[in-house]
Scaffold this motif. Structure first.
Motif, short mmCIF file in Angstrom:
data_model
loop_
_atom_site.label_atom_id
_atom_site.label_comp_id
_atom_site.label_asym_id
_atom_site.label_seq_id
_atom_site.Cartn_x
_atom_site.Cartn_y
_atom_site.Cartn_z
N TYR A 167 -2.10 -5.74 4.15
CA TYR A 167 -0.91 -5.41 3.36
C TYR A 167 0.36 -5.91 4.07
O TYR A 167 0.44 -5.91 5.30
N ALA A 198 -6.19 0.00 5.47
CA ALA A 198 -5.08 -0.95 5.52
C ALA A 198 -5.47 -2.23 6.26
O ALA A 198 -5.08 -3.33 5.87
N LEU A 250 0.86 -1.19 0.00
CA LEU A 250 0.00 0.00 0.00
C LEU A 250 0.90 1.24 0.00
O LEU A 250 1.79 1.37 0.84
N VAL A 306 5.64 -0.62 8.32
CA VAL A 306 5.35 0.68 7.73
C VAL A 306 6.69 1.41 7.55
O VAL A 306 7.49 1.44 8.48
N ILE A 365 3.59 -1.09 3.93
CA ILE A 365 2.92 0.20 3.73
C ILE A 365 4.00 1.26 3.61
O ILE A 365 4.83 1.42 4.50
N CYS A 386 0.92 5.35 0.23
CA CYS A 386 0.12 6.52 0.61
C CYS A 386 0.52 7.71 -0.25
O CYS A 386 1.69 8.10 -0.28
#
Ligand SMILES: Cc1cc2nc3c(=O)[nH]c(=O)nc-3n(C[C@H](O)[C@H](O)[C@H](O)COP(=O)(O)OP(=O)(O)OC[C@H]3O[C@@H](n4cnc5c(N)ncnc54)[C@H](O)[C@@H]3O)c2cc1C
Ligand SMILES: Nc1ncnc2c1ncn2[C@@H]1O[C@H](COP(=O)(O)O)[C@@H](O)[C@H]1O
Lengths: 247, 321
Positions: free
Chosen positions: A110, A105, A4, A173, A113, A6
């Motif tokens: 995922y 999310a 993912l 992340v 990220i 952003c």
């Protein structure tokens, strides 16, 4: 692997910064919008490179923004995202945005990220950390390199005056900055393909903002430059020492 | 109730940005009629009690070996425990690399509003409003925090260190420390050099230097001034200089006391990263270079002649040969 990325929209780096409505709103008049450079050049391109190595990967893009963010999202799809999700909300509160991203999310399961290092307009550098906390995931910030072997990521990140390398198992992340990848230009095929890639619009979940913008201002203008003759560099050093007390 | 300051350390030493955060936190505490307290994680070689001179009354030390390695998830959990125990109303971080990783997590964890990149004390006349930089230093915003607990990440070099008298009481804090998921395998530090974001003086050069082979004179000037080195983006892109020296909108943003720009045109994206410097000196052979508009002092001339003269003049001033 499911990635993912952003994506946020920011004014072009040369945009004139001005405010309206009694200094409470950014003046968008004549402003060109771009994908936030960190999201585009580093986060997204690194995700695309990972997919190029492992073609079973999918890249989803997420943006929290109004319908006016769609050209930006289409451009990101043209670069190489597979599909996009737009959470239909306009907010400048990092926690609100992060909560929307974390909500999406959670449903997507995922492995990775990516966010950019920061948005060049609001300069929060906050959303990645918040998303990670909301999902109870590790967070590696200001990453300059990202390598993957199996489900183990090896990441370099900036520290003051140096670099740290760490290992972490997915999911994670990561906020991306310079070094991660090189800027790419979308090609014609990508642009054509982007037109038909799915762009799903979802409504935001109810979240209370934690902060609010009370107003904006511009820094005071500089008094003007004091020029010193190139034949008198000692005078410059004297001024820096005695007048501005810089050393 | 407290104003809690996160004391960030590197190799056992408290970072300068944290001294600013401590001074700032002490002032906020005074404004609110609360006590300034500090929290420090991991092994520290420095005398913590002495930090009392920055106005902090008590320092909670969580000296668990796990905390010697940075893991924002683990650290957030520990700081949250200290915040709860001390009834923290305001939590202050330096908005440096570590602060940017921990403060947002803590904000989400405590549902406490965060202002990152704060440049001034909060205005408490009507709510709790903090000034921060936006649009890469081209403007500022006043952000009102609407939650009971407030988190502020203070921009480095935005608040003067204030030191007075006093010692802090250092107490061992017994926290639950989870095992981290991040394993640090390698740390490289350019030793002896001043980290760019903490430097008081920065000497920066651009494409006007023609090639990496000409950086010797730039380095010499930086060394003479105890300055950190920086460069413009094309210089880093061409690999004349390492990426971590690139300043600007897409590089590092800095706010030193003195920024010396040599052979840099002063494009808006470059200025975005350096426009908060207190004093800007520009050396450029083109009198029309946009950088002069943002400068305090300038010399129109050839860098190859001026930079060595500059170094010599500083050496003369400092009385070194
Ligand atoms: C989205 C975006 C983001 C960007 N982000 C950044 C960023 O973060 N940081 C950044 O720096 N740039 C950034 N840029 C690039 C920026 O627009 C400029 O291209 C760049 O800053 C120019 O670098 P420079 O001044 O070194 O080179 P130039 O523009 O080539 O300027 C060289 C200067 O040196 C002077 N000069 C030449 N010879 C001499 C001499 N002998 N003595 C003295 N002076 C001399 C010239 O007069 C000229 O002014 C970005 C651009 C974009 C589009
Ligand atoms: N509205 C948004 N929608 C999606 N992602 C965002 C949004 N705002 C910020 N981000 C992401 O979070 C990163 C850090 O933003 P910030 O914390 O605002 O500086 C950006 O580089 C983006 O990757």
């Amino acid at each position: 692997m499911k990635i993912l990325v952003c994506i946020s929209k920011t004014p072009d780096t040369t945009a004139k910064i001005a405010f309206t409505d009694n200094n409470t709103k950014f003046d968008t008049n004549g402003v060109q919008w771009i994908i936030n450079p960190y999201d585009e050049w580093y986060a997204l391109v690194r995700a695309i490179e990972l997919k190029e190595k492992d073609s079973s990967s999918v890249i989803h893009l997420i943006t929290v923004g109004g319908a006016d963010t769609e050209p930006i999202i289409r451009k990101a799809l043209a670069l190489g995202g597979d599909e996009a999700i737009r959470v239909n909300a306009d907010s400048h509160d990092s926690f609100y945005i992060a909560s929307q991203i974390a909500g999406v999310a959670k449903q997507g399961a995922y492995d990775l990220i990516f966010t950019g290092k920061e948005t060049i307009d609001y300069n929060g550098s906050s959303i990645g950390g918040m998303v990670a906390e909301l999902l109870d995931l590790p967070y590696v910030s200001l990453a300059t390199k990202f390598e993957l072997s199996g489900t183990k990521a090896t990441i370099s990140r900036e520290i003051e005056g140096g670099e740290e390398i760490c290992e972490v198992d997915l999911p994670v992340v990561v906020s991306a900055q310079k070094g991660m990848a090189e800027q790419r230009i979308p090609n014609m095929r990508g642009i054509m393909a982007a037109r038909t890639k799915p762009l799903k619009v979802v409504e935001p979940t109810a979240v209370n903002a934690l902060t609010m913008v009370a107003g904006f201002g511009l820094p005071p203008a500089k008094a003007g430059v004091k020029l010193v003759s190139p034949d008198n560099v000692e005078e410059l050093v004297r001024l820096l020492h005695e007048e501005s007390k810089s050393f | 109730m407290s104003v809690l300051v996160f004391i960030d350390t590197a190799e056992g030493h408290v970072k300068k940005a944290s001294l600013e955060a401590l001074s700032y936190g002490a002032k906020v505490a005074e404004k609110l009629g609360e006590t300034a307290e500090g929290v420090v994680l991991g092994s520290v070689t420095e005398d913590l009690a002495a930090l009392g001179k920055y106005g902090v009354k008590r320092i909670h030390q969580v000296s668990n070996k796990t905390l010697d390695h940075f893991d924002p998830q683990v650290d957030t959990n520990v700081i949250a425990q200290v915040a709860e125990k001390t009834g923290a109303k305001v939590i202050v971080f330096a908005n440096n690399v570590d602060g940017k990783a921990i403060a947002p997590r803590l904000s989400a964890r405590l549902k406490a509003g965060l202002v990152s990149g704060a440049v001034a004390l909060p205005d408490t006349s009507n709510g709790f409003t903090v000034k921060k930089n936006v649009f890469s230093g081209k403007a500022f915003a006043n952000i009102t925090i609407q939650t009971e607990i407030k988190i502020i990440a203070l921009s480095p070099n935005a608040y003067q260190v204030v030191s007075g008298e006093g010692t802090a009481e250092v107490v061992a804090f017994d926290a639950t420390v989870n095992a981290g998921k991040i394993k640090v395998t390698h740390v490289t530090k350019a030793s002896g050099e001043v980290p760019l974001t903490e430097a008081e003086i920065v000497v920066s050069a651009g494409r006007g230097m023609k090639g990496p082979e000409n950086w010797g004179m730039v380095e010499e000037l930086a060394k003479t001034l105890h300055a950190a080195l920086a460069c413009s983006r094309p210089v880093a892109d061409a690999h004349w200089r390492p990426h971590n020296e690139h300043v600007g909108q897409t590089g590092i943003a800095i706010a030193p006391n003195l920024y010396i720009a040599i052979g840099i045109s002063g494009a808006i994206q470059h200025l975005a990263g350096v426009n908060r410097s207190k004093v800007i000196v520009v050396i450029n052979k083109d009198p029309e270079a946009p950088f002069f508009k943002a400068a305090d002092y300038g010399i129109v001339g050839d860098a190859f002649e001026i930079v060595p003269k500059f170094t010599a003049a500083v050496k003369k001033l400092k009385g070194v040969a």
